[in-house]
Design a protein around this motif. Structure first.
Motif, PDB file in Angstrom:
ATOM      1  N   ASN A  10      -0.014  -7.132  -9.401  1.00  0.00           N
ATOM      2  CA  ASN A  10       1.293  -6.589  -9.748  1.00  0.00           C
ATOM      3  C   ASN A  10       1.382  -5.064  -9.741  1.00  0.00           C
ATOM      4  O   ASN A  10       2.394  -4.511  -9.261  1.00  0.00           O
ATOM      5  CB  ASN A  10       1.753  -7.138 -11.098  1.00  0.00           C
ATOM      6  N   PRO A  11       0.386  -4.329 -10.253  1.00  0.00           N
ATOM      7  CA  PRO A  11       0.516  -2.857 -10.262  1.00  0.00           C
ATOM      8  C   PRO A  11       0.672  -2.240  -8.881  1.00  0.00           C
ATOM      9  O   PRO A  11       1.117  -1.096  -8.767  1.00  0.00           O
ATOM     10  CB  PRO A  11      -0.791  -2.400 -10.928  1.00  0.00           C
ATOM     11  N   PHE A  12       0.324  -2.976  -7.831  1.00  0.00           N
ATOM     12  CA  PHE A  12       0.399  -2.444  -6.475  1.00  0.00           C
ATOM     13  C   PHE A  12       1.717  -2.808  -5.781  1.00  0.00           C
ATOM     14  O   PHE A  12       1.891  -2.515  -4.594  1.00  0.00           O
ATOM     15  CB  PHE A  12      -0.779  -2.982  -5.651  1.00  0.00           C
ATOM     16  N   LEU A  13       2.644  -3.431  -6.513  1.00  0.00           N
ATOM     17  CA  LEU A  13       3.857  -3.973  -5.913  1.00  0.00           C
ATOM     18  C   LEU A  13       5.121  -3.336  -6.484  1.00  0.00           C
ATOM     19  O   LEU A  13       6.134  -4.006  -6.669  1.00  0.00           O
ATOM     20  CB  LEU A  13       3.899  -5.497  -6.123  1.00  0.00           C
TER      21      LEU A  13
ATOM     22  N   PRO B  97       8.959  -7.904  -9.490  1.00  0.00           N
ATOM     23  CA  PRO B  97       9.284  -7.482 -10.861  1.00  0.00           C
ATOM     24  C   PRO B  97       8.041  -6.965 -11.570  1.00  0.00           C
ATOM     25  O   PRO B  97       6.937  -7.471 -11.369  1.00  0.00           O
ATOM     26  CB  PRO B  97       9.800  -8.777 -11.509  1.00  0.00           C
ATOM     27  N   GLU B  98       8.223  -5.953 -12.407  1.00  0.00           N
ATOM     28  CA  GLU B  98       7.088  -5.337 -13.093  1.00  0.00           C
ATOM     29  C   GLU B  98       6.518  -6.260 -14.168  1.00  0.00           C
ATOM     30  O   GLU B  98       7.261  -6.874 -14.942  1.00  0.00           O
ATOM     31  CB  GLU B  98       7.517  -4.023 -13.736  1.00  0.00           C
TER      32      GLU B  98
ATOM     33  N   ASP C 200      -0.382  -0.548   0.732  1.00  0.00           N
ATOM     34  CA  ASP C 200      -1.830  -0.644   0.910  1.00  0.00           C
ATOM     35  C   ASP C 200      -2.362  -1.886   0.200  1.00  0.00           C
ATOM     36  O   ASP C 200      -1.938  -2.212  -0.915  1.00  0.00           O
ATOM     37  CB  ASP C 200      -2.525   0.598   0.346  1.00  0.00           C
ATOM     38  N   CYS C 201      -3.275  -2.559   0.845  1.00  0.00           N
ATOM     39  CA  CYS C 201      -3.889  -3.733   0.231  1.00  0.00           C
ATOM     40  C   CYS C 201      -4.895  -3.279  -0.820  1.00  0.00           C
ATOM     41  O   CYS C 201      -5.808  -2.505  -0.521  1.00  0.00           O
ATOM     42  CB  CYS C 201      -4.588  -4.578   1.290  1.00  0.00           C
ATOM     43  N   PRO C 202      -4.751  -3.707  -2.058  1.00  0.00           N
ATOM     44  CA  PRO C 202      -5.675  -3.259  -3.107  1.00  0.00           C
ATOM     45  C   PRO C 202      -7.071  -3.827  -2.922  1.00  0.00           C
ATOM     46  O   PRO C 202      -7.259  -4.905  -2.343  1.00  0.00           O
ATOM     47  CB  PRO C 202      -5.019  -3.797  -4.389  1.00  0.00           C
TER      48      PRO C 202
END
Length: 268
Positions: free
Chosen positions: A72-75, A80-81, A127-129
């Motif tokens: 989620n932090p990368f989206l 939705p957060e 970017d892919c985490p």
């Protein structure tokens, strides 16, 4: 489909832990979508309205909660957060910012289709985490005609892979993608290709028309004809396996769509 537990039925310690984040809960509204969650509800509370979803920690899909929390932090602006996570007393719950919108409409002429193109474009620029993710080839390895085809699906893009319209929420002129349990790493064009099947399953898109929409996603242009053919054939086999001899209406749509697309790709 996971069996459902209402929010009110959760252990008191779990509900108290949730309220430590939300403040007093004024109203609880059950949510029917999200079939892979045992708990799904909207909570109207002092801190605002949140969407909560969860599973028991001993559920076979419990790992999906961790996957969603990690990705989620990368989206930002794509999903939705995630506001908080509560884990204890046998439960794992995630609380998300509520999107006040509707499920995307994939039908021909829908105003949501350009928003979906924008969403997939923005995802392709993300970017892919460097977190644990399944590889696209792992997901499709059972369904390819030749294991060498798996190389066609390799890449370092972050993928959603479940383009069911119920996983896309539209709020005004912005689309968001929810339910990242099956987040995957692979070739950047794959989500646009998954979308082709769901567009066709909506019942109003031929293979050509569905691909015209996918072509608007920049990553689609990186897919070779060989890769698209292999992917279409693999998905036909996958949906045939899922549907079995007596598929329900929902699965039949995906079986028919994937078969029609595979036949189209084989004819080119």
């Amino acid at each position: 489909m996971a069996s459902r537990t209402t929010f009110e039925e959760l252990p008191s310690a779990v509900r108290a832990a949730v309220e430590s984040h939300t403040g007093r809960i004024h109203r609880i509204e059950p949510v029917s979508s999200g079939l892979n969650s045992q708990v799904a509800a909207r909570l109207r509370c002092d801190a605002g309205t949140v969407h909560v979803k969860g599973l028991r920690t001993d559920h076979k899909w419990a790992w999906t909660q961790q996957r969603e929390a990690e990705v989620n932090p990368f989206l930002k602006g794509i999903s939705p957060e995630l506001l908080w996570r509560v884990k204890g007393s046998g439960w794992d719950l995630l609380g998300f910012d509520l999107i006040k919108g509707h499920h995307a409409d994939y039908s021909h002429g829908s105003k949501d289709l350009p928003l979906m193109v924008d969403l997939l474009t923005r995802l392709g620029e993300t970017d892919c985490p460097q977190i644990e993710l399944r590889e696209a080839g792992q997901r499709l390895s059972k369904y390819v005609a030749d294991s060498s085809q798996l190389d066609l699906f390799k890449g370092n893009a972050l993928l959603h892979t479940d383009l069911n319209n119920e996983n896309v929420l539209v709020e005004e002129d912005h689309a968001y993608m929810v339910d990242w349990a099956w987040a995957t790493r692979g070739a950047a064009w794959l989500d646009a290709a998954y979308w082709v099947i769901w567009l066709m399953a909506a019942g109003e898109h031929s293979p050509q028309r569905a691909e015209k929409w996918a072509e608007r996603v920049p990553a689609w242009q990186t897919a070779s004809a060989e890769a698209l053919k292999a992917f279409a054939e693999a998905n036909e086999r996958m949906w045939e396996e899922i549907g079995g001899a007596e598929p329900d209406f929902w699965t039949s749509r995906l079986m028919n769509a994937s078969r029609a697309w595979s036949e189209y790709r084989s004819s080119l």
